[in-house]
Write an enzyme that holds these catalytic residues in place. Structure first.
Site, PDB file in Angstrom:
ATOM      1  N   SER A  74       0.862  -1.192   0.000  1.00 27.12           N
ATOM      2  CA  SER A  74       0.000   0.000   0.000  1.00 27.12           C
ATOM      3  C   SER A  74       0.887   1.227   0.000  1.00 27.12           C
ATOM      4  O   SER A  74       2.083   1.135   0.269  1.00 27.12           O
ATOM      5  CB  SER A  74      -0.876   0.025   1.252  1.00 27.12           C
ATOM      6  OG  SER A  74      -0.152   0.533   2.360  1.00 27.12           O
ATOM      7  N   ASP A  75       0.331   2.387  -0.297  1.00 27.70           N
ATOM      8  CA  ASP A  75       1.108   3.596  -0.068  1.00 27.70           C
ATOM      9  C   ASP A  75       0.973   3.943   1.420  1.00 27.70           C
ATOM     10  O   ASP A  75       0.182   3.340   2.149  1.00 27.70           O
ATOM     11  CB  ASP A  75       0.656   4.754  -0.974  1.00 27.70           C
ATOM     12  CG  ASP A  75       1.779   5.784  -1.152  1.00 27.70           C
ATOM     13  OD1 ASP A  75       2.741   5.759  -0.353  1.00 27.70           O
ATOM     14  OD2 ASP A  75       1.697   6.616  -2.060  1.00 27.70           O
ATOM     15  N   TRP A  76       1.750   4.911   1.851  1.00 29.53           N
ATOM     16  CA  TRP A  76       1.819   5.235   3.280  1.00 29.53           C
ATOM     17  C   TRP A  76       0.418   5.569   3.823  1.00 29.53           C
ATOM     18  O   TRP A  76      -0.192   6.565   3.419  1.00 29.53           O
ATOM     19  CB  TRP A  76       2.755   6.424   3.505  1.00 29.53           C
ATOM     20  CG  TRP A  76       2.906   6.823   4.936  1.00 29.53           C
ATOM     21  CD1 TRP A  76       1.971   7.441   5.719  1.00 29.53           C
ATOM     22  CD2 TRP A  76       4.052   6.620   5.769  1.00 29.53           C
ATOM     23  NE1 TRP A  76       2.461   7.647   6.979  1.00 29.53           N
ATOM     24  CE2 TRP A  76       3.748   7.150   7.038  1.00 29.53           C
ATOM     25  CE3 TRP A  76       5.313   6.053   5.569  1.00 29.53           C
ATOM     26  CZ2 TRP A  76       4.649   7.132   8.104  1.00 29.53           C
ATOM     27  CZ3 TRP A  76       6.212   6.033   6.631  1.00 29.53           C
ATOM     28  CH2 TRP A  76       5.885   6.555   7.873  1.00 29.53           C
ATOM     29  N   GLY A  77      -0.072   4.705   4.717  1.00 30.12           N
ATOM     30  CA  GLY A  77      -1.370   4.973   5.335  1.00 30.12           C
ATOM     31  C   GLY A  77      -2.553   4.909   4.389  1.00 30.12           C
ATOM     32  O   GLY A  77      -3.658   5.308   4.755  1.00 30.12           O
ATOM     33  N   SER A  78      -2.346   4.401   3.189  1.00 31.15           N
ATOM     34  CA  SER A  78      -3.447   4.488   2.218  1.00 31.15           C
ATOM     35  C   SER A  78      -4.560   3.490   2.513  1.00 31.15           C
ATOM     36  O   SER A  78      -5.668   3.641   1.994  1.00 31.15           O
ATOM     37  CB  SER A  78      -2.932   4.320   0.777  1.00 31.15           C
ATOM     38  OG  SER A  78      -2.496   3.008   0.534  1.00 31.15           O
TER      39      SER A  78
END
Ligand code: BGC
Length: 754
Positions: free
Chosen positions: A293-297
């Protein structure tokens, strides 16, 4: 005595190594797939979910253990085998400590994979990716990624979150600096070159990294260039423009990981988007690596309004095919419960873990979790002379000569009376560009230092670019009023024969979360340029910037303009080599330069419209207050040589391989390089096609007064397109062809595909 100590130590470490050695060790001749299955069958559900969890580095791991809060939680999770990967751990010492926590404490001792944003170098910095793209030199770009991998791997890292292969058309978006610009064909080739550079031929080598193609998908199309904004596009654009670089990264370069994106696609956050991740990536393309995932996505699926709480976000993301959670805490907190409740199948968990473990095996981490941890190698390879040479080569090739009226450049070696103006000329930090977490501040060769090896000069900064006020610990706010240094600069210029002005953006004005609504030369620099011009018109403008800038006044008035982007560690040497003609500029723009910000997004391969004009003076596709063309088009860039194109010959006798040949002559007295570009236009298709599409290029070196015939082949791969369902079609009909020196200048012809 010493010998006894050594023997005892050897015995002890053999014992320790064996006793700590994970039980899952299998015979070296076992295939990776069997090893993965063997290990998977011994894992508890919690341990499986742990592999899908990634944390960012969080404390001084060599100090005392954290005692409360999130830090303690992460620390405990590492020891329990509830973490599969760490990001932002840098340096052998730190990596080893984190690896030890996981391997020596957890039940199965599964090694961590260490990810890091190795975007354009690690210690030794290459030009920002957009600048590299301007070289159109795939081998130099591959080599640059290889250098980055070598240094990062020497610091204990196994995985880079690069390349960013988002197609970018809007210069307002800060992350255009991180990609390859507006064109899917060029972007695809460069993406493949970068993945090959990072991953090499052998992933288990201690000099290579797993790469990560990001961000799936469409992040570069954030509306109005505003960071983290809505993305809304047609399936035609998705399949023909956005996805091709990802498809090639998977199918041609065997990229090991893919990162999803913050934005929505068809109303569904990319991280929770099964169409993108399951149907397309893992389904149609058969991707066998894993998705991060992207950061915190994952937790942002709730912010987008598609989930009521963190638990639901975990369910949506896991079901949609996001294999690893970067810093959302969603999987580690909820995934096991979701499986127990039947909301996520254990098969899906197994599939994700299988993918993650496979990459770890391929990296050789199970053979030796510390294989990337060697202090001597680290010391030997960082800032290695070979790396400095490679990034200098890359930097020279990335520079684009935008204007050279009256052949003002190159400067003569004995040129006297040089004044240098602009604070960026002495800056050793800005030229490093953004996305350089692993490197050291103030390590670029400044333009002044580069010039020192060629000439003497006087120098005045003229004006500060920033006010000195820090925001986010690094951003500096722009000086829009203090002109107190103008007088000194103008006086120097008055007495000079030639003025080199180095102007542009601060190194942190582009990158993530650095969208701008004004894309001119920032602060009081434009006024400084005009003030100097009043007293001396003999100006060479060197631009430093992380995005295309709108510079209509400079383009009209300043005789010589050099686009020098942010060129990394060797910046100043590369700029000086160009100014004094030691290297003949060969770069071509990978993104159109607008005349004004109101034209954004502006790109050469726009769809044909019903009113292309100019049919009459009013009712056609245009602006009433601005020309509709860019200031400098895609593919544009000058050289100190002069190239002439002639004899365009199209041979369509073999319909499976249409041959297009052109003669390119260097009609000047200077040896040089030229990027020969081929564009097509499908004249009438079942869906609307762009006015022009790049479908071939070749960078050639031509000695003075010599010619070369360049031949391209057009096959189904170049002549087809994706229909709105994502099916590839090649349709018969007429095609126009243009071969030339930019997207707007070349010889034209046509052929019929029967
Ligand atoms: C960026 C990613 C990056 C990640 C980890 C995110 O904010 O969008 O591209 O890899 O952070 O640093």
């Amino acid at each position: 005595m010493n010998q006894i100590k050594i023997i005892l130590y050897a015995l002890l470490s053999t014992f320790l190594f064996q006793s700590c050695r994970p039980e899952h060790t299998v015979q070296p001749d076992d295939g990776i797939a069997q090893k993965v299955e063997a290990l998977l069958s011994r894992m508890t559900l919690e341990e499986k979910v742990g592999q899908m969890n990634q944390y960012s580095s969080f404390y001084d791991v060599t100090g005392p253990a954290p005692s409360d809060g999130k830090l303690k939680l992460k620390y405990e999770h590492l020891k329990k085998g509830l973490v599969g990967s760490m990001l932002n751990v840098n340096g052998v010492k730190e990596v080893r400590e984190f690896q030890k926590l996981a391997v020596e404490n957890s039940r199965l001792g599964i090694p961590l994979i260490f990810g890091f944003d190795v975007i354009h170098g690690h210690k030794t910095l290459a030009p920002i990716p957009l600048a590299e793209a301007a070289s159109w030199d795939l081998e130099a770009i591959r080599r640059s990624a290889e250098v980055a991998a070598t240094e990062a791997a020497a610091m204990g890292i196994n995985w880079t979150f690069a390349p960013m292969i988002d197609i970018t058309r809007d210069a307002r978006w800060g992350r255009v600096m991180e990609g390859s610009g507006e064109d899917p064909y060029l972007g695809t080739q460069i993406g493949v070159a970068r993945v090959n550079g990072f991953q090499g031929n052998d992933l288990s080598s201690v000099h290579t990294l797993a790469a990560c193609a990001k961000h799936l998908a469409g992040y570069g199309f954030s509306e109005a260039g505003k960071e983290y904004n809505t993305v809304d596009m047609s399936t035609s654009t998705l399949f023909n423009v956005v996805l091709p670089p990802f498809k090639a990264a998977v199918e041609e370069a065997n990229v090991k990981t893919v990162m999803n994106a913050f934005n929505i696609m068809n109303g569904v956050p990319s991280t929770g988007n099964a169409f993108l991740q399951r149907d397309i990536l893992k389904g149609r393309w058969g991707f066998d690596g894993f998705v991060i995932s992207d950061w915190g996505s994952i937790k942002e699926i709730e912010s987008h309004g598609m989930a009521a709480n963190l638990k639901e976000t975990a369910m949506i993301a896991a079901n949609a095919g996001s294999d690893m959670d970067m810093e959302s805490y969603a999987y580690v907190t909820h995934l096991a419960d979701l499986v127990e409740e039947g909301l996520v199948s254990e098969d899906k968990i197994d599939e994700a873990v299988r993918r993650i473990l496979t990459v770890k095996y391929e990296l050789g981490l199970f053979d030796d979790p510390y294989k990337y941890c060697n202090e001597e190698r680290e010391k030997e390879l960082l800032y290695h002379p070979d790396h400095l040479e490679a990034v200098l080569d890359m930097a020279r090739k990335s520079i684009v000569l935008l204007k050279n009226e009256g052949d003002l450049l190159p400067l003569k070696r004995d040129q006297k009376g040089i004044a240098v103006i602009g604070t960026l000329a002495s800056d050793k930090n800005s030229p490093l560009g953004n996305w350089r977490l692993g490197s050291d501040n103030n390590t670029a060769v400044s333009v002044l230092e580069g010039l020192d090896t060629y000439c003497t000069y006087t120098y005045a900064k003229g004006a500060d670019l920033s006010t000195g006020i820090e925001v986010f610990n690094q951003d500096l706010t722009i000086n829009t009023s203090d002109k107190s240094g103008f007088k000194e600069a103008v006086t120097l210029a008055k007495n000079a024969e030639i003025v080199i002005m180095v102007l542009g953006e601060h190194g942190m004005m582009s990158g993530e979360a650095r969208s701008r609504t004004q894309i001119d030369i920032p602060g009081v620099q434009q006024d400084l340029l005009e003030a100097v011009y009043e007293v001396n018109k003999n100006i060479v403008l060197v631009l430093m910037n992380g995005r295309p800038l709108a510079i209509p006044w400079a383009a009209e008035h300043i005789p010589a303009i050099v686009e020098a982007w942010q060129l990394g560690t060797q910046s100043g040497h590369a700029v000086a080599d160009i100014l004094f003609g030691r290297y003949n500029p060969s770069g071509k723009l990978p993104m159109s330069f607008p005349r004004s910000v109101g034209q954004c997004p502006i790109y050469y391969n726009y769809f044909r419209t019903g009113r292309p004009g100019p049919r009459n003076e009013v009712f056609f596709s245009r602006y009433i207050d601005e020309d509709r063309t860019p200031l400098y088009p895609f593919g544009y860039g000058l050289s100190y040589s002069k190239f002439d194109y002639s004899n365009l010959v199209i041979d369509d006798s073999d319909q499976k391989r249409i041959k297009v040949a052109v003669q390119v002559s260097n009609v000047s007295d200077t040896d040089g390089e030229e990027v020969v570009q081929l564009y097509i236009n499908d004249k009438a298709a079942s869906i609307v096609r762009p006015v022009k599409e790049l479908k071939g290029f070749e960078k050639i070196a031509l000695k003075a007064k010599t010619s070369q015939t360049v031949t391209f082949e057009l096959t189904d791969k170049e002549l087809g397109f994706y229909d709105p369902n994502g099916d590839y079609k090649v349709e018969s009909g007429m095609f126009d062809v243009m071969v030339g020196t930019s997207s707007t200048d070349g010889l034209t012809g046509s052929f019929q595909l029967k």
